[in-house]
Design an enzyme around this catalytic site. Structure first.
Site, PDB file in Angstrom:
ATOM      1  N   TYR A 205       3.364  35.168 -42.883  1.00  0.00           N
ATOM      2  CA  TYR A 205       2.714  34.064 -42.177  1.00  0.00           C
ATOM      3  C   TYR A 205       2.970  32.793 -42.958  1.00  0.00           C
ATOM      4  O   TYR A 205       2.902  32.801 -44.186  1.00  0.00           O
ATOM      5  CB  TYR A 205       1.199  34.315 -42.087  1.00  0.00           C
ATOM      6  CG  TYR A 205       0.424  33.122 -41.568  1.00  0.00           C
ATOM      7  CD1 TYR A 205       0.133  33.004 -40.212  1.00  0.00           C
ATOM      8  CD2 TYR A 205       0.011  32.096 -42.429  1.00  0.00           C
ATOM      9  CE1 TYR A 205      -0.560  31.901 -39.726  1.00  0.00           C
ATOM     10  CE2 TYR A 205      -0.673  30.992 -41.943  1.00  0.00           C
ATOM     11  CZ  TYR A 205      -0.955  30.900 -40.599  1.00  0.00           C
ATOM     12  OH  TYR A 205      -1.620  29.811 -40.120  1.00  0.00           O
TER      13      TYR A 205
ATOM     14  N   GLU B 263       2.908  26.246 -37.397  1.00  0.00           N
ATOM     15  CA  GLU B 263       2.426  27.592 -37.694  1.00  0.00           C
ATOM     16  C   GLU B 263       3.521  28.564 -37.300  1.00  0.00           C
ATOM     17  O   GLU B 263       3.871  28.657 -36.119  1.00  0.00           O
ATOM     18  CB  GLU B 263       1.120  27.897 -36.944  1.00  0.00           C
ATOM     19  CG  GLU B 263       0.502  29.196 -37.409  1.00  0.00           C
ATOM     20  CD  GLU B 263      -0.852  29.473 -36.773  1.00  0.00           C
ATOM     21  OE1 GLU B 263      -0.980  29.281 -35.546  1.00  0.00           O
ATOM     22  OE2 GLU B 263      -1.765  29.885 -37.505  1.00  0.00           O
TER      23      GLU B 263
END
Ligand code: GDP
Ligand code: MN
Length: 397
Positions: free
Chosen positions: A118, A206
């Site tokens: 991530y 993101e």
């Protein structure tokens, strides 16, 4: 301004960030053509078909699927385009899918395992610095990781005067447990990503997941990119990336009329001048037992034309059972606003919900007289509490 995955990836790629390659398609035939072209460029015959909507969690809702041949590309694309995709981030009604991204399959087997990470870039408002947030736990909900295994989330703060330094990029790669080629690849990836974030005037990147492929390449498989609206004037080429189909229709229309409007779930429409007063008015409505149906700041010039535009927008929401107009006359004179409300009300001709008008400030007394003598079904108030009581009264009826 939020972007689609495919648009975000194009921006990343333009700054040298490696991405999972793909082409956007509006229908099943275009998807097949896209898959053929990708195969000729990359050699892979498997593809992922990904719904392009402004919502995450698409995989969980059936909006991301693997196709192992052209027939499956056609079938899956046909299935996904036109569907109302429900994900943990949409309403129960879901979001209509207008297009898909046909992307190369990058989870192919090879000499080593694939890993998902991530990574996001955002502003830490506490320190006033950009921050890279990253984790070994990619591909899953970052909120869940933050709750259950917060020690697996790392941050790297960047000094705006010097930018991301090489040792910081290496620390990211190290904390993600990488070595060899993948380590080098990750330092390049995070450096390019940070450059892209700053240069595109984004407020959020993101990337979940960032993938380490089985041959040790690091690439963005997903991309959520939000561009700062206030910086759009510096990026004319990004302006056209706005997809109004993804935004609330009423909010888009209000924006075109120059009104600051946010759609909410309640039953009392609000028309207010000034954002602070609008917030206070929403509190007042809640206290009176109602729920605000919207936030609406009509701005400094509350004349008849603007009041009428605001009426039209508020009344598009069928949930509205009463409208509270709360105007403070500082520079704007209350009698002008009152006349504007009366004219707009008469022009509209079809207003059936009760209206409470509270005008305070310059010429408030004249304004109250105008409203009271207008013969219209409009209740006037001068005090905040008085207005709240009247809202409560009409809602109780
Ligand atoms: P999201 O669910 O909206 O976050 O969409 P993502 O773009 O993150 O995709 C969801 C999941 O699909 C990823 O976490 C991957 O596990 C999977 N996925 C994405 N690309 C590929 C691919 O090329 N091959 C395979 N097999 N799976 C993929
Ligand atoms: Mn994702």
């Amino acid at each position: 301004m939020n972007l689609h995955e495919y648009q975000g990836k194009e921006i990343l790629s333009s700054f040298g960030v490696r991405i999972q390659r793909g082409l956007v398609a509006q229908n099943a035939q275009e998807a097949v053509a896209a898959a053929k072209q990708l195969t000729s460029e990359t050699g892979t015959s498997w593809h992922v078909i990904k719904a392009q909507v402004h919502a995450g969690g698409r995989g969980k809702g059936g909006g991301v699927k693997l196709a192992k041949n052209l027939k499956e590309v056609e079938e899956i694309a046909g299935q996904i385009i036109g569907m109302d995709l429900v994900t943990p981030q949409t309403s129960a009604a879901g979001k209509r899918v207008h297009q898909v991204l046909v992307a190369e399959d990058v989870y192919y087997p090879g000499e080593s395992e694939t890993s998902e990470f991530y990574m996001s870039v955002l502003l830490n408002r506490g320190t006033g610095r950009n921050m890279i947030m990253y984790s070994t736990e990619g591909g899953m909900d970052i909120e869940t990781v933050a709750e259950e295994t917060p020690h697996l989330i790392f941050t790297e703060e960047v000094d705006p005067a010097v930018g991301l330094l090489p040792f910081q990029a290496r620390r990211v790669a190290f904390n993600l447990g990488l070595s060899g080629v993948a380590f080098k690849e990750m330092t390049k990836f995070v450096t390019a990503l940070y450059t892209a974030y700053v240069a595109s005037d984004s407020s959020l990147f993101e990337i979940n997941p960032v993938l380490k492929t089985s041959d040790n390449l690091i690439m963005a498989v997903d991309a959520k990119v939000t561009i700062d609206d206030n910086a759009l004037y510096r990026h004319k080429k990004y302006v056209d990336l706005r997809d109004v189909r993804e935004e609330s229709a009423i909010e888009v229309e209000a924006g075109e009329l120059g009104l600051n409007y946010v759609d909410l779930d309640g039953n009392v429409g609000c028309m207010v001048n000034g954002a602070g007063l609008a917030m206070a008015t929403m509190d007042l409505i809640k206290q009176a037992g109602g729920e605000p149906a919207n936030f609406l700041d009509v701005g400094g010039t509350a004349d008849a034309a603007r009041v009428e535009a605001a009426f039209k927008i508020i009344l598009k929401d069928p949930a509205v059972k009463a409208i509270l107009i709360n105007i403070f006359g500082g520079i704007v004179r209350c009698d002008r606003v009152a006349q504007g409300v009366i004219d707009a009300y008469k022009n509209m001709g079809n207003i059936t919900v009760p209206i409470i008008v509270r005008l305070q400030g310059t010429n408030a007394d004249i304004a109250k007289e105008l409203i009271d003598n207008s013969g219209l079904a409009v209740l006037s108030a001068t005090e905040f509490q008085e207005a709240a009581d009247k809202v409560q009264e009409v809602l109780a009826k």
